[in-house]
Write an enzyme that holds these catalytic residues in place. Structure first.
Site, mmCIF file in Angstrom:
data_model
loop_
_atom_site.group_PDB
_atom_site.id
_atom_site.type_symbol
_atom_site.label_atom_id
_atom_site.label_comp_id
_atom_site.label_asym_id
_atom_site.label_seq_id
_atom_site.Cartn_x
_atom_site.Cartn_y
_atom_site.Cartn_z
ATOM 1 N N GLN A 47 14.928 5.513 26.091
ATOM 2 C CA GLN A 47 15.938 6.465 25.616
ATOM 3 C C GLN A 47 16.357 7.394 26.746
ATOM 4 O OE1 GLN A 47 12.839 7.344 22.890
ATOM 5 N NE2 GLN A 47 14.321 7.572 21.239
ATOM 6 N N THR A 48 17.542 7.952 26.636
ATOM 7 C CA THR A 48 18.073 8.814 27.688
ATOM 8 C C THR A 48 17.059 9.889 28.081
ATOM 9 O OG1 THR A 48 20.176 8.507 26.598
ATOM 10 C CG2 THR A 48 20.105 10.141 28.350
#
Ligand code: G3D
Length: 179
Positions: free
Chosen positions: A70-71
């Site tokens: 995830q970012t």
């Protein structure tokens, strides 16, 4: 982390080869790791930690670190790089829109000093989906031909069925045996 690695080496006697598995969220990392753990050709031991698995391919021991994609987690990838011999980059072959992001992350990794001697296995996942990008298309988008500093290989695969993963593991094993 260092203590855990040292302990693992003591327990298993043989040298452990550190592998990090990276990729954007939804690429199929968890699915593929699960396939590794259930493959007949691969001997596994119970989960070492929340995101570390030990697998053995033809008498070669690997510690596989699953790093979230995830970012919010990508900025922490570098903290796992130390001593990694193999980077497995899982690519969602049905998602051309995010391939540029993957390319940027890949080249950022390759430039990192801790990964200068690492080999890169790109798993072109979700090949079962009609219209998914081919190995040639993914290689071109990731500009892999320009990568001469690292050994790399693109392996088409399907995380759901496990197809192609044994060939990928064989390549990974050949890299550490050759080094
Ligand atoms: P991640 O760990 O990289 O975030 P996951 O990705 O392993 O959670 O997989 C994300 C979704 O892709 C899952 O679907 C999973 O079943 C699917 N997937 C993984 N590998 C393949 C593949 O080879 N082919 C296809 N068709 N799908 C795949 P859901 O629906 O559970 O979100």
């Amino acid at each position: 982390m260092g203590f855990l690695l040292t302990k693992m080496m003591t327990v298993f006697g043989n040298r452990e080869h550190k592998v990090i598995i990276v990729g954007l969220d939804n690429a199929g990392k968890t699915t593929i790791l699960y396939q590794f753990l259930t493959k007949e050709a691969v001997i596994t031991t119970p989960t070492v930690g929340s995101n570390v698995e030990q697998i053995t391919v033809r008498n070669t021991h690997f510690l596989v670190w699953d790093i979230g994609g995830q970012t919010s987690l990508r900025s922490t990838w570098y903290s796992y790089y130390s001593n990694a011999e193999i980077v497995i980059l899982v690519v969602d072959s049905t998602d051309p829109e995010r391939l540029t992001l993957t390319k940027d992350e890949l080249h950022r990794m390759l430039a990192h000093e801790d990964l200068q001697s690492a080999s890169v296995l790109v798993l072109a996942n979700k090949q079962d989906v009609k219209g998914s990008m081919t190995v040639a298309e993914i290689s071109r988008h990731l500009t892999l031909d320009a990568v001469t500093s690292h050994s790399w290989h693109v392996q088409p695969c399907c995380g759901l069925t496990g197809e192609g993963l044994t060939a990928g593991l064989d390549w990974m094993q050949s890299q550490v045996v050759a080094s």
